[in-house]
Motif scaffolding. Sequence first.
Motif, mmCIF file in Angstrom:
data_model
loop_
_atom_site.group_PDB
_atom_site.id
_atom_site.type_symbol
_atom_site.label_atom_id
_atom_site.label_comp_id
_atom_site.label_asym_id
_atom_site.label_seq_id
_atom_site.Cartn_x
_atom_site.Cartn_y
_atom_site.Cartn_z
ATOM 1 N N ASP A 105 -0.192 6.563 -6.686
ATOM 2 C CA ASP A 105 -1.383 7.430 -6.714
ATOM 3 C C ASP A 105 -0.966 8.890 -6.588
ATOM 4 O O ASP A 105 -1.504 9.756 -7.277
ATOM 5 N N MET A 106 0.013 9.162 -5.708
ATOM 6 C CA MET A 106 0.507 10.530 -5.572
ATOM 7 C C MET A 106 1.129 11.012 -6.884
ATOM 8 O O MET A 106 0.902 12.141 -7.322
ATOM 9 N N ARG A 148 0.339 10.085 -9.838
ATOM 10 C CA ARG A 148 -0.765 10.350 -10.774
ATOM 11 C C ARG A 148 -1.395 11.716 -10.477
ATOM 12 O O ARG A 148 -1.703 12.483 -11.378
ATOM 13 N N GLN A 204 1.697 1.582 -3.644
ATOM 14 C CA GLN A 204 0.494 2.004 -4.387
ATOM 15 C C GLN A 204 0.187 3.479 -4.143
ATOM 16 O O GLN A 204 -0.078 4.223 -5.082
ATOM 17 N N GLY A 205 0.237 3.906 -2.887
ATOM 18 C CA GLY A 205 -0.039 5.303 -2.550
ATOM 19 C C GLY A 205 0.956 6.241 -3.220
ATOM 20 O O GLY A 205 0.591 7.324 -3.676
ATOM 21 N N GLU A 219 0.823 -1.211 0.000
ATOM 22 C CA GLU A 219 0.000 0.000 0.000
ATOM 23 C C GLU A 219 0.863 1.270 0.000
ATOM 24 O O GLU A 219 0.453 2.301 -0.532
ATOM 25 N N THR A 220 2.055 1.174 0.596
ATOM 26 C CA THR A 220 2.974 2.320 0.542
ATOM 27 C C THR A 220 3.331 2.614 -0.921
ATOM 28 O O THR A 220 3.296 3.768 -1.367
ATOM 29 N N VAL A 232 8.838 7.495 2.135
ATOM 30 C CA VAL A 232 8.868 6.129 1.590
ATOM 31 C C VAL A 232 10.123 5.404 2.070
ATOM 32 O O VAL A 232 10.070 4.244 2.503
#
Lengths: 208, 208
Positions: free
Chosen positions: A174-175, A177, A170-171, A167-168, A203
């Motif tokens: 997303d950031m 994007r 993925q996030g 999830e780290t 991260v």
Amino acid sequence: MSTTADRARGPRADRDRQPKQDRSRATRQRLLEAAVACLAEHGWAGSTVAVVAERAGVSRGAAQHHFPTREDLFTAAVEYVAEERSSALRDLFPDGVRGDRRAVVTALVDLYTGPLFRAALQLWVAASNEEQLRGRVTELEARVGRETHRIAVDLLRADESRPGVRETVQGLLDMARGLGLANVLTDDTARRERVVAQWAALVEASLG
Amino acid sequence: MSTTADRARGPRADRDRQPKQDRSRATRQRLLEAAVACLAEHGWAGSTVAVVAERAGVSRGAAQHHFPTREDLFTAAVEYVAEERSSALRDLFPDGVRGDRRAVVTALVDLYTGPLFRAALQLWVAASNEEQLRGRVTELEARVGRETHRIAVDLLRADESRPGVRETVQGLLDMARGLGLANVLTDDTARRERVVAQWAALVEASLG
């Protein structure tokens, strides 16, 4: 930069046919690159097979031979350029992160600024309003998203067996994007660099 | 939920004129809400003043009295709904975070899913292709972005005098925007909840 077509091509069993195949492949590639540029600059409404063929210097007939429909052309174009970008990204870090996660985070975020992201964004938004595009773009987006995630995990040497690591990453994407979207109307470079520096540190601390 | 118009209205100096003003304000509000819904569902190309007027049950003449151009209507609509959302968000946490940053992060991310984000996205993408929209949408986007950032800093009780804190909050809002984009073509709720849980924990650890 090697292309998917290069990698898929077998030994030159039939050398006589090669020049024609090469020409055809070069034409296809010119069309795909013109399609992405056209989509990024003019949006879906302004992007037709005829406009792209003219930009690529290819006859309409030849364009339609390669891509019978507008949907074929533009989904193939976004996928082709995304693949090119992915291999370019892997080539940048042939040995993975080697202690410099910030450089990897910066390179990942760079995937979401520039013409490919703009073109993909135009396609997503068009697909949200047009039923016949929606299925294909959703499938394309899922494929490109999985591949980008795989590259990010590799390059960051992230251990997804640890809770939260998936999830780290993925996030983070997303950031990236979201940063791409913030860059569509204005040049957001200066702000983006500060955000990337800080999130790269978060991260790094989280991945250990 | 109080509206900007409510807050701006002074004492009822002229009670005789009030009912007419109320009707005019109600008409304006119906038009703005219909405009956002229309933009979210049909995109910029499918959104005209006439379509919105019909959806709102308002005559075309009345619509054009309130909003002389299509650009007036749609930028006002996105701004109006963004303001409504901001006050709703502040009302949700009247006393700020009180130790539950995850709830605040979830509520912030919720700003970027649903019809307002869809409508804003359609407007941004149209503005990237249309010169006459670009300036207004860029200005609108900057204003809404600053206000959202201010609310996020307040609700998270983030101390922006500490190095990196401003960028942590900005990155969080960029991530929220990226999550919004990921939700446009498919229902991304399950994945989003896991990403939000993880990044709420990382943000909590970073803000202290």
